[in-house]
Each structure stands twice: as structure tokens, then as C-alpha cells.
Motif scaffolding. Structure first.
Motif, PDB file in Angstrom:
ATOM      1  N   GLN A 274      54.140 -50.509  43.564  1.00 45.45           N
ATOM      2  CA  GLN A 274      53.700 -50.235  45.426  1.00 45.45           C
ATOM      3  C   GLN A 274      54.183 -48.458  45.966  1.00 45.45           C
ATOM      4  N   THR A 275      55.170 -47.963  46.007  1.00 44.37           N
ATOM      5  CA  THR A 275      55.366 -46.430  46.243  1.00 44.37           C
ATOM      6  C   THR A 275      54.314 -45.709  44.912  1.00 44.37           C
ATOM      7  N   PHE A 276      53.737 -45.900  44.389  1.00 45.08           N
ATOM      8  CA  PHE A 276      53.372 -44.958  43.242  1.00 45.08           C
ATOM      9  C   PHE A 276      51.858 -44.851  43.797  1.00 45.08           C
ATOM     10  N   SER A 277      52.152 -46.466  44.387  1.00 47.76           N
ATOM     11  CA  SER A 277      49.910 -46.635  44.246  1.00 47.76           C
ATOM     12  C   SER A 277      50.015 -46.215  45.933  1.00 47.76           C
ATOM     13  N   LYS A 278      51.344 -45.744  46.898  1.00 48.13           N
ATOM     14  CA  LYS A 278      50.761 -44.839  48.042  1.00 48.13           C
ATOM     15  C   LYS A 278      50.324 -43.169  47.792  1.00 48.13           C
ATOM     16  N   ASN A 279      50.838 -42.934  46.809  1.00 55.50           N
ATOM     17  CA  ASN A 279      51.064 -41.241  46.850  1.00 55.50           C
ATOM     18  C   ASN A 279      51.160 -40.936  45.268  1.00 55.50           C
ATOM     19  N   GLN A 280      50.601 -40.408  44.946  1.00 55.55           N
ATOM     20  CA  GLN A 280      50.428 -39.710  44.205  1.00 55.55           C
ATOM     21  C   GLN A 280      51.046 -38.552  43.953  1.00 55.55           C
ATOM     22  N   GLU A 281      52.090 -38.073  43.489  1.00 61.21           N
ATOM     23  CA  GLU A 281      52.663 -36.598  43.533  1.00 61.21           C
ATOM     24  C   GLU A 281      53.060 -36.502  42.364  1.00 61.21           C
ATOM     25  N   LYS A 282      53.002 -35.279  41.556  1.00 61.68           N
ATOM     26  CA  LYS A 282      53.895 -34.813  39.712  1.00 61.68           C
ATOM     27  C   LYS A 282      54.858 -35.108  40.505  1.00 61.68           C
ATOM     28  N   ARG A 283      55.710 -34.536  41.846  1.00 59.86           N
ATOM     29  CA  ARG A 283      57.271 -34.139  41.805  1.00 59.86           C
ATOM     30  C   ARG A 283      57.894 -35.293  42.347  1.00 59.86           C
ATOM     31  N   THR A 284      57.450 -35.843  43.279  1.00 64.85           N
ATOM     32  CA  THR A 284      58.428 -37.033  43.654  1.00 64.85           C
ATOM     33  C   THR A 284      57.781 -38.072  43.083  1.00 64.85           C
ATOM     34  N   THR A 285      56.558 -38.517  42.499  1.00 66.63           N
ATOM     35  CA  THR A 285      56.292 -40.050  42.889  1.00 66.63           C
ATOM     36  C   THR A 285      55.984 -40.557  40.647  1.00 66.63           C
ATOM     37  N   PHE A 286      55.711 -39.221  40.686  1.00 62.82           N
ATOM     38  CA  PHE A 286      54.512 -39.249  38.782  1.00 62.82           C
ATOM     39  C   PHE A 286      56.682 -39.981  38.081  1.00 62.82           C
ATOM     40  N   ALA A 287      57.739 -39.796  37.881  1.00 57.22           N
ATOM     41  CA  ALA A 287      58.739 -40.335  37.350  1.00 57.22           C
ATOM     42  C   ALA A 287      59.150 -41.992  37.777  1.00 57.22           C
ATOM     43  N   LEU A 288      58.065 -42.565  38.242  1.00 60.41           N
ATOM     44  CA  LEU A 288      58.083 -43.770  38.071  1.00 60.41           C
ATOM     45  C   LEU A 288      57.590 -44.404  36.956  1.00 60.41           C
ATOM     46  N   SER A 289      56.677 -44.160  36.953  1.00 53.96           N
ATOM     47  CA  SER A 289      55.532 -44.668  35.317  1.00 53.96           C
ATOM     48  C   SER A 289      56.866 -44.686  34.707  1.00 53.96           C
ATOM     49  N   ILE A 290      57.861 -43.032  34.064  1.00 52.87           N
ATOM     50  CA  ILE A 290      58.448 -43.339  32.850  1.00 52.87           C
ATOM     51  C   ILE A 290      60.143 -44.194  33.592  1.00 52.87           C
ATOM     52  N   LYS A 291      60.278 -44.082  34.932  1.00 54.47           N
ATOM     53  CA  LYS A 291      61.221 -45.065  34.903  1.00 54.47           C
ATOM     54  C   LYS A 291      61.015 -46.709  34.900  1.00 54.47           C
ATOM     55  N   ASN A 292      59.600 -46.917  34.943  1.00 53.72           N
ATOM     56  CA  ASN A 292      58.836 -48.187  34.410  1.00 53.72           C
ATOM     57  C   ASN A 292      59.172 -48.750  33.552  1.00 53.72           C
ATOM     58  N   LEU A 293      58.933 -47.294  32.297  1.00 55.70           N
ATOM     59  CA  LEU A 293      58.817 -48.071  30.644  1.00 55.70           C
ATOM     60  C   LEU A 293      59.868 -47.939  30.225  1.00 55.70           C
ATOM     61  N   VAL A 294      60.804 -46.985  31.646  1.00 59.71           N
ATOM     62  CA  VAL A 294      62.697 -47.221  30.541  1.00 59.71           C
ATOM     63  C   VAL A 294      63.198 -49.023  31.060  1.00 59.71           C
ATOM     64  N   ILE A 295      62.959 -49.454  32.347  1.00 52.84           N
ATOM     65  CA  ILE A 295      63.396 -50.471  32.439  1.00 52.84           C
ATOM     66  C   ILE A 295      62.724 -51.650  32.386  1.00 52.84           C
ATOM     67  N   PHE A 296      60.964 -51.369  31.816  1.00 45.69           N
ATOM     68  CA  PHE A 296      61.221 -52.781  31.636  1.00 45.69           C
ATOM     69  C   PHE A 296      60.698 -52.857  29.352  1.00 45.69           C
ATOM     70  N   ASN A 297      60.596 -51.743  28.888  1.00 49.10           N
ATOM     71  CA  ASN A 297      61.064 -52.067  27.110  1.00 49.10           C
ATOM     72  C   ASN A 297      62.722 -51.597  27.304  1.00 49.10           C
ATOM     73  N   GLY A 298      63.749 -51.015  28.333  1.00 52.64           N
ATOM     74  CA  GLY A 298      65.043 -51.250  27.758  1.00 52.64           C
ATOM     75  C   GLY A 298      65.258 -53.182  28.526  1.00 52.64           C
ATOM     76  N   ALA A 299      64.197 -53.441  28.966  1.00 53.30           N
ATOM     77  CA  ALA A 299      64.920 -54.900  29.097  1.00 53.30           C
ATOM     78  C   ALA A 299      63.984 -55.732  27.928  1.00 53.30           C
ATOM     79  N   GLN A 300      62.977 -55.535  27.113  1.00 53.40           N
ATOM     80  CA  GLN A 300      62.679 -56.007  26.029  1.00 53.40           C
ATOM     81  C   GLN A 300      63.505 -55.747  25.453  1.00 53.40           C
ATOM     82  N   VAL A 301      64.335 -54.627  24.961  1.00 51.22           N
ATOM     83  CA  VAL A 301      65.182 -54.694  23.857  1.00 51.22           C
ATOM     84  C   VAL A 301      66.276 -55.504  24.331  1.00 51.22           C
ATOM     85  N   LEU A 302      66.800 -55.425  25.256  1.00 51.62           N
ATOM     86  CA  LEU A 302      68.346 -56.106  25.356  1.00 51.62           C
ATOM     87  C   LEU A 302      68.113 -57.607  25.243  1.00 51.62           C
ATOM     88  N   ALA A 303      66.925 -58.340  25.718  1.00 53.35           N
ATOM     89  CA  ALA A 303      66.531 -59.735  25.791  1.00 53.35           C
ATOM     90  C   ALA A 303      65.526 -60.158  24.185  1.00 53.35           C
TER      91      ALA A 303
END
Length: 311
Positions: A274-303
Motif C-alpha cells: 500500500q505504501t509503495f502504491s502511493k509513491n514510487q521513489e528510489k530513495r524512500t519506497t524502492f527498498a520496500l520491494s527488497i523488504k517484501n522479498l526478504v520477509i516473504f522468502n525469509g518466512a518460506q525458509v523458516l516454514a
């Protein structure tokens, strides 16, 4: 070392680390087999080649940039005043190193690995190299997602189970025979989809944030063709699609039921989307895509670890 790590963008290597880790654990849970030596060698080759492709990307972006400010103040080669020749030699050295390990692993397994690894090498190199690199076309998300999310995952599993007969290749006289176990191969392909989606989303987010800069550098990526609004919708669809594949995967037996633990990450992922959908900026919101990858795939590793313990 600091400049080198910036040239190869070491922070982005999580995109290749997770398919490897998940492939390793999927092999242990589903096929109950892991080859430690193959895993150590492949991890080293994979990491070095991933760094090489990123260095190629930075070198090509520097050479082809139409924007002087980008060359001097954004690209690490211009900022650090690096020699293009030395960067090229470094790239060649890394590719050679990875190739030698790949050849050794092929000798240990089969020619199938040479074909799979060779295809990934070609896509990785020509992703940003050549007169019409893949990254400057509306294909970057597809090639990055499939090559890393599926390619690394599949090769990791293959190196662990090559001797189980799930996928075999043989040459007899003038004929060759490629044989595979449909159920097991389907499970591997299905399990790769969430990684394909999360990795493709990093490229999509990057292209959405850099849309204006890319156009000024004559780089026409997917958001240029489908529009920013549709690009944002695609970003959300891919992320939520990961959960759909996990849910169905548990239902059809691809995963152990413990994999449902991944759904605990949904509130955090939803907030980030939702945060990324409101604003697509390299300096502030791009990192959310990396965070999503880490959170989701990190959860897969633990599962998957939980599945291994329960089974």
C-alpha cells in the motif's frame, strides 16, 4: 573493497540467496537428500556470477548513458572514477571463475547442468550487454524473475537429486533421451513461482522508480509500455499472488502444512504494498520491494525448516 561492493551492489544479492536457500531446504524436505559439496561450490559460483552480471549492468549503463549527470553523480564507475578496462577485466575474471566451477559440477553430475547453467549464463550476460540488452526492453522482469527465481532454485535442487532419476539425460547412438518424473518436476516448478514473483517485483519497482530517468537515457522498460498505474497494479498482483501459490501448493501436496506459517507475514507485506502504491521513489519506497522479498522468502525458509523438523 567499499567501491567493489558498490560496483557489484552486494546488497541486492539476497535475490539470489533466497532461491538457493529455499532450493536447499526443499530438497531436504521433499526429496530427503542434500549434497553438501555441490551446494558449497554452486553457492560460490552463483554469488560470483551474480556479482559479475551486476557489474556488467553498471558498466553498460555508464557507457550508454545519455545523461551526463547520471554518469558523473549516480553511476559508481563515474563517481569513483574507475577505469572501464579494469572493470571489464574484473567482470571477465568473475565469469571465468564461475564457469570453471560450473564445468566441474557438470563433470560430477551430467550434461543437463551444462545446458541449464549455460542458458542462465547467457541470459545473465545479455541482460545488460550487447546492442539491445534485455534490461532495456519490457522483458527485464520476466528474465530476472525466471532466471533467478526458477533457474537458481531448479539447479540447486538438481545438484542435490541428480542421482535419483527424477530428471535424466542420455545419448544412445544418434538419439538422445530426456526423461523426467512429472509429479516431482511439477512440484519444483510450482514451488519456484513465489520467488519468480518477488524477484520480478524488485526489477519492476526499480523500473517504476526510475521511469523518468530511464526515458532520458533511452531505456524503455515495462512501465513505459504499460503505464505507471498498471505497473503499480502488477506489483501488488505479483506480491499477493505469492500467497495464492503457497495456499494452493499446500492443498495439492507441494508443501507440508507448516508452510501456511508464511501467511503470518501478510499484514506487513500488505502495508508495504500500500505504501509503495502511493509513491514510487528510489530513495524512500524502492527498498520496500527488497523488504517484501526478504520477509516473504525469509518466512518460506523458516516454514521449510519447521517442515523438516516435523517430518
Amino acid at each position: 573493497m567499499k567501491v567493489f561492493l558498490e560496483l557489484v551492489e552486494i546488497r541486492t544479492k539476497l535475490a539470489s540467496l533466497f532461491p538457493f536457500l529455499i532450493g536447499l531446504l526443499f530438497s531436504a524436505v521433499t526429496f530427503k537428500q542434500v549434497h553438501a559439496e555441490n551446494m558449497m561450490l554452486f553457492f560460490l559460483a552463483m554469488l560470483v556470477f551474480d556479482m559479475a552480471t551486476t557489474a556488467i549492468n553498471n558498466l553498460m549503463d555508464f557507457k550508454k548513458a545519455k545523461n551526463d549527470d547520471y554518469q558523473e553523480n549516480t553511476n559508481i564507475i563515474g563517481i569513483a572514477k574507475l577505469s572501464e578496462k579494469k572493470v571489464s577485466l574484473l567482470i571477465l575474471s568473475m565469469i571465468t571463475f564461475s564457469s570453471l566451477i560450473g564445468i566441474y559440477l557438470t563433470l560430477q553430475t551430467s550434461l543437463l547442468l551444462l545446458a541449464m547453467g549455460g542458458l542462465c549464463f547467457l541470459i545473465g550476460i545479455f541482460y545488460t550487454f550487447g546492442p539491445v540488452p534485455l534490461s532495456r526492453m519490457p522483458l527485464g522482469e520476466i528474465f530476472s524473475g525466471v532466471t533467478m527465481g526458477f533457474g537458481i532454485f531448479f539447479i540447486t535442487i538438481y545438484l542435490n537429486i541428480f542421482d535419483l532419476g527424477i530428471l535424466t539425460f542420455a545419448i544412445t547412438g544418434n538419439c538422445f533421451v530426456l526423461q523426467g518424473a512429472i509429479k516431482e518436476l511439477f512440484a519444483i516448478c510450482w514451488a519456484s513461482v513465489p520467488m519468480i514473483f518477488t524477484i520480478a517485483n524488485i526489477m519492476l519497482a526499480n523500473n517504476l522508480c526510475d521511469l523518468e530517468q530511464d526515458i532520458s537515457n533511452h531505456r524503455y522498460t515495462l512501465p513505459y509500455y504499460i503505464g505507471k498505474e498498471n505497473g503499480v497494479t502488477l506489483f501488488a498482483t505479483l506480491m499477493y499472488g505469492c500467497y495464492a501459490f503457497i495456499l494452493v501448493g499446500v492443498g495439492i501436496g507441494v508443501y507440508h502444512w507448516a508452510m501456511l506459517a508464511v501467511f503470518l507475514t501478510l499484514p506487513i507485506i500488505r502495508k508495504n504494498v500500500q505504501t509503495f502504491s502511493k509513491n514510487q521513489e528510489k530513495r524512500t519506497t524502492f527498498a520496500l520491494s527488497i523488504k517484501n522479498l526478504v520477509i516473504f522468502n525469509g518466512a518460506q525458509v523458516l516454514a521449510l525448516l519447521l517442515s523438516l523438523i516435523i517430518k
